[in-house]
Motif scaffolding. Structure first.
Motif, PDB file in Angstrom:
ATOM      1  N   PRO A  80      32.293  23.830 -21.201  1.00  0.00           N
ATOM      2  CA  PRO A  80      32.362  25.133 -21.861  1.00  0.00           C
ATOM      3  C   PRO A  80      31.577  26.192 -21.080  1.00  0.00           C
ATOM      4  CG  PRO A  80      31.847  23.406 -23.453  1.00  0.00           C
ATOM      5  CD  PRO A  80      31.782  22.781 -22.095  1.00  0.00           C
ATOM      6  N   HIS A  81      32.189  27.349 -20.904  1.00  0.00           N
ATOM      7  CA  HIS A  81      31.528  28.452 -20.188  1.00  0.00           C
ATOM      8  C   HIS A  81      32.277  29.748 -20.480  1.00  0.00           C
ATOM      9  CE1 HIS A  81      34.960  27.437 -17.621  1.00  0.00           C
ATOM     10  NE2 HIS A  81      34.886  28.674 -17.138  1.00  0.00           N
ATOM     11  N   SER A  82      31.608  30.860 -20.239  1.00  0.00           N
ATOM     12  CA  SER A  82      32.338  32.126 -20.156  1.00  0.00           C
ATOM     13  C   SER A  82      32.335  32.481 -18.673  1.00  0.00           C
ATOM     14  CB  SER A  82      31.671  33.203 -20.996  1.00  0.00           C
ATOM     15  OG  SER A  82      30.313  33.322 -20.645  1.00  0.00           O
ATOM     16  N   ASP A  83      33.336  33.243 -18.217  1.00  0.00           N
ATOM     17  CA  ASP A  83      33.374  33.604 -16.797  1.00  0.00           C
ATOM     18  C   ASP A  83      32.353  34.730 -16.583  1.00  0.00           C
ATOM     19  OD1 ASP A  83      35.330  31.705 -16.400  1.00  0.00           O
ATOM     20  OD2 ASP A  83      36.994  33.117 -16.656  1.00  0.00           O
ATOM     21  N   ALA A  84      31.467  34.528 -15.613  1.00  0.00           N
ATOM     22  CA  ALA A  84      30.374  35.493 -15.417  1.00  0.00           C
ATOM     23  C   ALA A  84      30.851  36.748 -14.681  1.00  0.00           C
ATOM     24  CB  ALA A  84      29.242  34.820 -14.669  1.00  0.00           C
ATOM     25  N   GLY A  98      45.676  22.400 -21.703  1.00  0.00           N
ATOM     26  CA  GLY A  98      44.343  21.943 -21.287  1.00  0.00           C
ATOM     27  C   GLY A  98      43.290  23.002 -21.577  1.00  0.00           C
ATOM     28  N   LEU A  99      43.684  24.264 -21.468  1.00  0.00           N
ATOM     29  CA  LEU A  99      42.723  25.350 -21.710  1.00  0.00           C
ATOM     30  C   LEU A  99      42.475  25.499 -23.214  1.00  0.00           C
ATOM     31  CD1 LEU A  99      41.109  27.880 -20.716  1.00  0.00           C
ATOM     32  CD2 LEU A  99      43.246  29.166 -20.895  1.00  0.00           C
ATOM     33  N   GLN A 100      41.210  25.635 -23.582  1.00  0.00           N
ATOM     34  CA  GLN A 100      40.872  25.861 -24.992  1.00  0.00           C
ATOM     35  C   GLN A 100      39.817  26.956 -25.077  1.00  0.00           C
ATOM     36  OE1 GLN A 100      39.486  22.012 -26.379  1.00  0.00           O
ATOM     37  NE2 GLN A 100      41.584  21.260 -26.639  1.00  0.00           N
TER      38      GLN A 100
HETATM   39  O1  LIG Z   1      41.946  25.390 -15.963  1.00  0.00           O
HETATM   40  C1  LIG Z   1      41.792  26.222 -16.844  1.00  0.00           C
HETATM   41  O2  LIG Z   1      42.664  26.515 -17.666  1.00  0.00           O
HETATM   42  C2  LIG Z   1      40.466  26.943 -16.967  1.00  0.00           C
HETATM   43  C3  LIG Z   1      39.879  27.328 -15.642  1.00  0.00           C
HETATM   44  C4  LIG Z   1      38.614  28.126 -15.792  1.00  0.00           C
HETATM   45  O3  LIG Z   1      38.126  28.373 -16.860  1.00  0.00           O
HETATM   46  C5  LIG Z   1      37.925  28.642 -14.594  1.00  0.00           C
HETATM   47  O4  LIG Z   1      38.376  28.383 -13.462  1.00  0.00           O
HETATM   48  O5  LIG Z   1      36.890  29.340 -14.760  1.00  0.00           O
END
Ligand SMILES: O=C(O)CCC(=O)C(=O)O
Ligand SMILES: [Fe+2]
Length: 206
Positions: A80-84, A98-100
């Protein structure tokens, strides 16, 4: 024979490189347009205050092989993360989910739609909009039988400027995030691990 093979290989890689180059240009243009629309929505007069957040781009391809051990409690594709960054445009290449995203403390799947891009608001947009747009926490889960691939295009500002809540957006409220120079922020981003919304937590005042 060897020459024929290598010229065929280079023809292939040229096709791949051109395709990726075109894709990244187009996706960067879309990111700029989305940021422009956000600026308009927030009443930011100088749209470049927001569109500069798409000035630089990094593209990553994520490959998740089938994983017989796949189970969210044991194995995750991506924690789990938010994109920085400011804004991520993500292409789910395979029809395999796969994405949640984290919503109301639960995980909601984002089903792949053919040719659709997923837009993730990143931490930098949360900072500049003083929390009016919130970055989305997400994760990727593995599939036991099928592989999956996604292509993420991350957008940020160029080095040299600053990230901080825009005065026009803050108005009479209080700034809820620190102002930091882009270089310092990038160091913070690269030194941390993927761990929920840890970067935005570090940017919050109090
Ligand atoms: O594979 C995904 O759907 C998520 C990829 C992702 O969150 C990322 O690369 O930062
Ligand atoms: Fe992500």
């Amino acid at each position: 024979m060897a020459r024929r093979l290598s010229s065929r290989r280079s023809r292939h890689s040229t096709g791949f490189v051109n395709c990726l180059a075109n894709y990244s240009v187009e996706v960067q243009r879309v990111a700029g347009e989305l940021l422009r629309a956000m600026a308009e929505n927030l009443g930011v007069r100088d749209h470049s205050d927001m569109t500069r957040l798409a000035a630089s781009q990094a593209v990553r391809m994520n490959y998740y092989p089938p994983c017989p051990e796949a189970h969210v409690d044991r194995v995750l594709g991506l924690s789990p993360h938010s994109d920085a960054v400011a804004l991520t445009l993500l292409l789910q290449v395979c029809p395999v989910p796969g994405l949640q995203i984290n919503r109301n403390a639960g995980w909601v799947p984002v089903m792949p739609l053919p040719s659709a891009l997923v837009v993730n608001v990143g931490d930098v947009v949360e900072v500049l909009t003083n929390g009016k747009y919130k970055s989305v926490e997400h994760r990727a889960v593995d599939n036991a039988r099928e592989h999956r691939m996604s292509i993420t295009a991350f957008h940020s500002a160029k080095f040299g400027g600053t990230y901080g809540p825009l005065e026009e957006v803050v108005g009479d409220e209080e700034a809820r995030y620190r102002t930091i120079n882009v270089n310092e922020y990038t160091k913070l981003m690269l030194s941390g691990k993927l761990d929920g919304k840890n970067i935005i937590d570090a940017m919050k005042i109090n």
